[in-house]
Scaffold this motif. Sequence first.
Motif, PDB file in Angstrom:
ATOM      1  N   ILE A   1       0.600  -1.066   0.147  1.00  0.00           N
ATOM      2  CA  ILE A   1      -0.427  -0.285  -0.154  1.00  0.00           C
ATOM      3  C   ILE A   1       1.170   0.984   0.012  1.00  0.00           C
ATOM      4  CG2 ILE A   1      -1.922   1.290   1.698  1.00  0.00           C
ATOM      5  CD1 ILE A   1      -2.842  -1.950   2.083  1.00  0.00           C
ATOM      6  N   GLU A   2       2.111   1.494   1.252  1.00  0.00           N
ATOM      7  CA  GLU A   2       2.989   2.431   0.712  1.00  0.00           C
ATOM      8  C   GLU A   2       3.978   2.538   0.093  1.00  0.00           C
ATOM      9  OE1 GLU A   2       4.804   5.829   2.491  1.00  0.00           O
ATOM     10  OE2 GLU A   2       2.787   4.451   3.114  1.00  0.00           O
TER      11      GLU A   2
ATOM     12  N   GLY B   1       3.116   1.490  -3.369  1.00  0.00           N
ATOM     13  CA  GLY B   1       2.135   1.516  -4.379  1.00  0.00           C
ATOM     14  C   GLY B   1       1.129   2.299  -4.918  1.00  0.00           C
ATOM     15  N   ASN B   2       0.817   3.466  -3.818  1.00  0.00           N
ATOM     16  CA  ASN B   2       0.042   4.351  -4.061  1.00  0.00           C
ATOM     17  C   ASN B   2       0.721   5.610  -4.142  1.00  0.00           C
ATOM     18  OD1 ASN B   2      -3.198   3.230  -4.349  1.00  0.00           O
ATOM     19  ND2 ASN B   2      -1.828   1.612  -2.825  1.00  0.00           N
ATOM     20  N   PRO B   3       0.475   6.898  -4.234  1.00  0.00           N
ATOM     21  CA  PRO B   3       1.183   8.595  -3.828  1.00  0.00           C
ATOM     22  C   PRO B   3       0.537   8.778  -2.494  1.00  0.00           C
ATOM     23  CG  PRO B   3      -0.930   8.161  -5.665  1.00  0.00           C
ATOM     24  CD  PRO B   3      -0.349   6.862  -5.628  1.00  0.00           C
ATOM     25  N   SER B   4       0.842   9.285  -1.830  1.00  0.00           N
ATOM     26  CA  SER B   4       0.739   9.665  -0.586  1.00  0.00           C
ATOM     27  C   SER B   4       0.268  10.763  -1.143  1.00  0.00           C
ATOM     28  CB  SER B   4       1.841  10.429   0.133  1.00  0.00           C
ATOM     29  OG  SER B   4       2.734   9.183   0.317  1.00  0.00           O
TER      30      SER B   4
ATOM     31  N   LYS C   1      -5.305   6.014  -0.486  1.00  0.00           N
ATOM     32  CA  LYS C   1      -4.352   5.664   0.313  1.00  0.00           C
ATOM     33  C   LYS C   1      -4.633   4.484   1.988  1.00  0.00           C
ATOM     34  CE  LYS C   1       0.154   5.645   1.253  1.00  0.00           C
ATOM     35  NZ  LYS C   1       1.764   6.465   0.408  1.00  0.00           N
TER      36      LYS C   1
ATOM     37  N   ILE D   1      -2.661  13.849  -3.824  1.00  0.00           N
ATOM     38  CA  ILE D   1      -3.200  13.680  -5.149  1.00  0.00           C
ATOM     39  C   ILE D   1      -3.266  15.421  -5.575  1.00  0.00           C
ATOM     40  CG2 ILE D   1      -4.135  11.430  -4.665  1.00  0.00           C
ATOM     41  CD1 ILE D   1      -6.412  12.907  -4.337  1.00  0.00           C
TER      42      ILE D   1
ATOM     43  N   ASN E   1      -3.648  12.199   0.601  1.00  0.00           N
ATOM     44  CA  ASN E   1      -4.414  11.244  -0.379  1.00  0.00           C
ATOM     45  C   ASN E   1      -5.173   9.862   0.989  1.00  0.00           C
ATOM     46  OD1 ASN E   1      -4.950   8.255  -2.009  1.00  0.00           O
ATOM     47  ND2 ASN E   1      -3.698   7.789  -3.058  1.00  0.00           N
TER      48      ASN E   1
END
Length: 375
Positions: free
Chosen positions: A298-299, A301-304, A321, A306, A318
Amino acid sequence: NAEYMGTYRSFTTPRALIELLIARYCITPPPGLDAAAADEFKTRKIIPIRLRVFNVLRNWIEKYPRDFESVEVLDMLREFAETTMSVTGMKRPAQQLIASINKLVADQQTRRPTVFDLERIPAKNQITDWMSVPVKDFARNMCIIEMQLYASIPVTECLSNRWAGANKAQTAPCINRTIEHFNRVCLWVTTECVRNDKLKPKGRAKVIAQFIKLALELKDLNNLNGLMEIVAGLSNASVKRLKKAWKAVDSKLQTAFEELKQLTASYKSYALLRQQLHISRPPKVPYIGIYLTDLTFIEDGNPSTIDSGNPSVGGLINFVKRNMAANVIRELLQYQHDLYEFQTSPPICDFIIAGLTVESDDACYDMSLLAEPRE
């Protein structure tokens, strides 16, 4: 919002959040209102907002007490309750908030000692032969130790991969200690199976069999972390290659071990082990490696943040997330309050915490070759 309160420390601090809540509490009517409009604004806006702030603070203290380990933060909150709340028509909520703060402080001062607070027992009382200890007693004390390790993990250490950085001992000390314990027990299992090159295959088979019995007992006690430690230690290449020793292990135990390997396999992200955790009854200790892996995906693979679409504002937090991370953290930590009620055995706990003989992976493989040379 549980998701927000569980993850806010990935982008701010308790002090900063309290300051924002106090600022929200201190909302004032917009200028230019007549007396009637000002009264209506107070009734419809100010009072409900102040009650919501009070409820957020009270629930925060009760559900996330570790966020208030800083004396500075607690003093700021107490001052807000004793002054601002008390003089703005919220005297009763202020008293309730102060009571919650006092209870928190009392709980902090009466911390329950753990097995890690015990001093080492005298050498004459220390365990020298772990196989002489009944399997049930050994497993129960493993449960006590690993439940205390698991129960010590705070939400904050589960955020932003804090257990994996260069400063992990400072940013995630409880998770780091749990991982170190896991690795040490795994290597101890491997070491015990391969050391003493004079041991015959039948003698070595007794050691392997004892560990399989221990793993089965841990499974019955719903200590899946301990179960994984034993299975991982027995699955080490140094042990797995001991064909003569394994051949001498009782066939029923061999079959049971194969079933344990299937249960703990990483297939489909540990699907069977997750299912076992869900169907078992508390108390139970999950294998935290599953959830740390989930949190890492999760950390990473996803931007903190947006894109807000407004250059002057910058990126927005985000929360999708954060919600994903909060769900995993809640799943990981939800069993922390159901403790094992077993009687602690100081000699056994002392042995597990400080008495395990552990060799490196390479040294274990060398000993394995001495125990059963290559054909």
